[in-house]
Motif scaffolding. Structure first.
Motif, PDB file in Angstrom:
ATOM      1  N   LEU A  23       0.835  -1.200   0.000  1.00 53.60           N
ATOM      2  CA  LEU A  23       0.000   0.000   0.000  1.00 53.60           C
ATOM      3  C   LEU A  23       0.875   1.257   0.000  1.00 53.60           C
ATOM      4  N   THR A  73      -7.031   5.751  -0.474  1.00 53.43           N
ATOM      5  CA  THR A  73      -6.603   4.435  -0.961  1.00 53.43           C
ATOM      6  C   THR A  73      -7.764   3.699  -1.620  1.00 53.43           C
ATOM      7  N   ILE A  74      -8.921   3.779  -1.002  1.00 49.41           N
ATOM      8  CA  ILE A  74     -10.099   3.090  -1.534  1.00 49.41           C
ATOM      9  C   ILE A  74     -10.756   3.915  -2.636  1.00 49.41           C
ATOM     10  N   GLN A  93      -9.401   5.533  -4.893  1.00 42.77           N
ATOM     11  CA  GLN A  93      -8.689   5.363  -6.157  1.00 42.77           C
ATOM     12  C   GLN A  93      -9.150   4.127  -6.934  1.00 42.77           C
ATOM     13  N   VAL A  94      -9.658   3.111  -6.221  1.00 42.91           N
ATOM     14  CA  VAL A  94     -10.052   1.867  -6.908  1.00 42.91           C
ATOM     15  C   VAL A  94     -11.563   1.688  -6.984  1.00 42.91           C
ATOM     16  N   ALA A 114      -5.987  -3.603   2.841  1.00 40.29           N
ATOM     17  CA  ALA A 114      -5.623  -4.356   1.639  1.00 40.29           C
ATOM     18  C   ALA A 114      -6.775  -5.249   1.194  1.00 40.29           C
ATOM     19  N   LYS A 130      -9.392  -3.090  -0.616  1.00 41.81           N
ATOM     20  CA  LYS A 130      -8.895  -2.730  -1.944  1.00 41.81           C
ATOM     21  C   LYS A 130      -9.054  -3.889  -2.916  1.00 41.81           C
ATOM     22  N   GLU A 186     -11.462  -4.654  -6.866  1.00 38.59           N
ATOM     23  CA  GLU A 186     -10.762  -4.813  -8.137  1.00 38.59           C
ATOM     24  C   GLU A 186     -11.438  -5.885  -8.987  1.00 38.59           C
TER      25      GLU A 186
END
Length: 647
Positions: A402, A411-412, A414-415, A454, A457, A461
């Motif tokens: 990360l 962080t989240i 972005q995906v 993680a 995330k 995906e």
């Protein structure tokens, strides 16, 4: 044994809980439950004497010893495994030295008739008896049983502890704690680093323990099998349910329904009183009644409703491309490190859409095969990844990839794509990043927090093959339910490496067992596998075996594992042996049927008593009914297995 009186804890003037009182009795098996941040670990530390409350006190009876296993501890690395575990018996070494000193003094003294000499003899006899009662002569055997039960091999005993991973060193600390025979055990997430067989062993150990146990765990199957009482921390209070966890969940729902009904009735009554006051406030003839209603309203204590997380988060994986029919094919796959063979001749085929579990003791090669699939390490044999397979992989080291400079939210963000972007805060809250925690930078997160991030995330995906290596280690029960629901709705293929039976139950349809350098395929769910391995039914059958009978499940296993030829091809001796085996099966069925009939009769009697007002209010009777129902379910499974083998 332990009395908690009017306990209060505050952090920065914010009350965690207040006016908490309860008693821990001998043989209590207590599950401490509550949402994350409710104060479960804090409660254990206070009872263990490692943290002081803001107010109130914890009274421990004289000569009652308390053992505490924290989630994280500083571990020693300067001894071998067996030497480190032997530290649990330091009190025995001290007592043995004392006995030897008394014996030496007796040998040197010659004043046999004096009172001092007689006192010395009595002291020697008393301390020698204590040493014998404490197991001073046979504790080495007990050490070996405990270490092997927790998954250590005898060849591991003389290895330095520094050669083991953090999880295995935690097992060493757990072994020391169990061997110390404390009167009260306080365990904070004891199953985090254990495999299924070790968890089963620990369940049996705690069941036979003569002391009290209080534990915090997110392993639902473990706390159901171990505990008989549930303490819930809610709304800053502790509510005591003298039932196992599953029954607590039901009783809590019933309690909350009653609270809601009482709250609604009270609100209606208060509205009626206010209406009366407003209607007749200025009528002299009603002045007395109005004043009476005002006083009545002032005296009413508002009914509180237990807090409950009503947020319904339904997480869905994003759409992904379709993979080939067979995402994973292994043909004669093997992996060795020098002379050490991790596994060999592995043949397995995973079809598109299948959800399978990799289980087995730690170190048997589950994560190694996953790394072979990910092409992170070399291997022997042929391992094929199917057409158009896109792999999403979750392991502990994923947390290290990360970006440290991003916040949790960024962080989240972005995906995240599509509808889920409007629910990022809810998603983070479900994985314990609610409120200000979502604005933390990744670099300040703990190892567990990074692992959870993680996981989130990965879930966002687009992949069609999901590989999860111990995904539930840092998740609470609600979050595990969110994850499980998402995986069940996932159209792709899933491989789960896990020891969490409740998480795997209903999720996987095939189990691959790693052990002895081999990988065996078992069709069915995790409890089908456990039943076939005769793990789950050991407790229910123990009395049957002790009485000289044959375990029906053992008979099933032996009959299924033997390839019996046709009767015409058998010799007379072989026919006799087959007839003998059949008679055993028939006897097993007969005994299982008798046990079923006895349990059904006992349940019927208990239900008759529960149908009366007095019986319905009897908590012990309710607990007894729940225990009998569980035993009946196990007995039905044993009977079914015996009948299947007979036919």
């Amino acid at each position: 044994m332990i009395s908690v009186e009017h306990l209060k804890v505050e952090f920065s003037a914010r009350p965690l809980f207040s006016d908490v009182s309860f008693v821990v009795n001998n043989r209590d098996r207590i599950a401490l439950v509550g949402k994350n941040g409710a104060g479960k670990s804090t409660m254990l530390k206070i009872i263990a004497g490692l943290q002081q409350p803001t107010d109130g006190r914890v009274a421990v009876q004289r000569e009652v010893s308390v053992g505490y296993l924290p989630q994280v501890m500083v571990l020693s690395d300067d001894t071998t495994v067996i030497a480190e575990v032997e530290k649990a018996f330091s009190h025995i070494h001290e007592l043995r030295s004392q006995v030897e000193q008394l014996n030496q003094e007796l040998a040197e003294r010659t004043d046999y008739e004096t009172p001092d000499y007689m006192e010395l003899v009595e002291a020697f006899s008393r301390e020698s008896e204590r040493l014998q009662m404490m197991g001073g002569q046979n504790y080495h055997a007990e050490m070996e049983r405990t270490l092997t039960g927790l998954g250590f091999l005898r060849t591991d005993f003389e290895r330095p502890t520094r050669e083991f991973s953090g999880g295995w060193r935690m097992r060493i600390e757990l072994a020391k704690l169990l061997l110390a025979h404390h009167d009260v055990l306080l365990l904070d997430e004891p199953t985090n680093h254990l495999d299924i067989e070790s968890i089963r062993w620990l369940e049996q150990f705690l069941a036979k323990s003569s002391g009290a146990v209080m534990l915090v765990s997110h392993d639902r199957a473990f706390i159901n099998n171990v505990t008989n009482r549930t303490l819930e921390i809610s709304c800053g209070k502790v509510i005591d349910y003298r039932v196992p966890y599953d029954e607590y969940v039901q009783l809590r729902a019933e309690r909350r329904e009653s609270q809601i009904r009482a709250y609604e009735n009270q609100q209606k009554e208060m509205a009626d009183i206010r209406d009366f006051i407003e209607r007749f406030r200025y009528k002299p003839t009603k002045a007395v009644q109005v004043q009476s209603r005002i006083k009545q309203l002032e005296k009413m204590v508002p009914i509180e409703i237990d807090e409950v997380d009503t947020a319904q988060l339904h997480l869905k994986f994003p759409p992904c491309s379709r993979s080939g029919d067979y995402p994973i094919i292994c043909e004669e796959v093997g992996k060795s490190y020098g002379n050490h063979v991790v596994f060999s001749n592995v043949n397995l085929t995973i079809k598109r859409g299948e959800k399978v579990a990799f289980v087995g003791k730690n170190g048997e090669g589950k994560s190694t095969l996953v790394k072979c699939i990910m092409d992170e390490i070399t291997h022997d044999g042929d391992l094929k990844i199917g057409h158009n397979v896109e792999i999403g992989y979750y392991a502990q080291n994923q947390a290290q990839l990360l970006d440290d400079e991003l916040t949790v939210f960024d962080t989240i963000d972005q995906v995240a794509k599509g509808e889920i972007r409007t629910k990022i805060r809810d998603l983070l809250g479900a994985f314990m990043f609610g409120g200000e925690a979502s604005d933390k930078k990744v670099k300040v997160l703990s190892g567990g927090e990074r692992s959870r991030l993680a996981m989130i995330k990965l879930l966002l995906e687009p992949v069609n093959l999901l590989i999860l290596d111990e995904p539930t280690n840092h998740l609470d029960m609600r979050t595990k339910d969110v994850l499980k629901e998402a995986i069940l709705a996932f159209d792709g293929t899933v491989i789960v490496v896990s020891h969490d039976r409740e998480f795997l139950d209903g999720l996987v349809t095939k189990v691959y067992e790693f052990g002895g350098g081999k990988v065996r395929e078992w069709l069915g769910g995790i409890y089908d596998f456990l039943q076939k391995k005769d793990l789950e039914s050991l407790d229910a059958l123990s009395s049957h075996i002790e009485n000289g009978g044959t375990s029906p499940s053992a008979v099933v296993a032996s009959s299924k594992n033997s390839d019996m030829p046709s009767e015409g091809a058998l010799s007379y001796a072989e026919q006799k042996e087959q007839a003998k085996a059949r008679r055993k099966l028939e006897q097993a069925v007969k005994e299982a049927e008798a046990e079923l009939e006895r349990l059904e009769q006992e349940i019927s009697e208990v239900e008759s008593r529960l149908s009366t007002p007095e019986g319905a209010a009897n908590l012990e009777l309710c607990t007894r009914h729940g225990e009998l129902r569980k035993r009946l379910q196990v007995a039905e499974e044993v009977w079914g297995a015996a009948v299947e083998a007979l036919n």
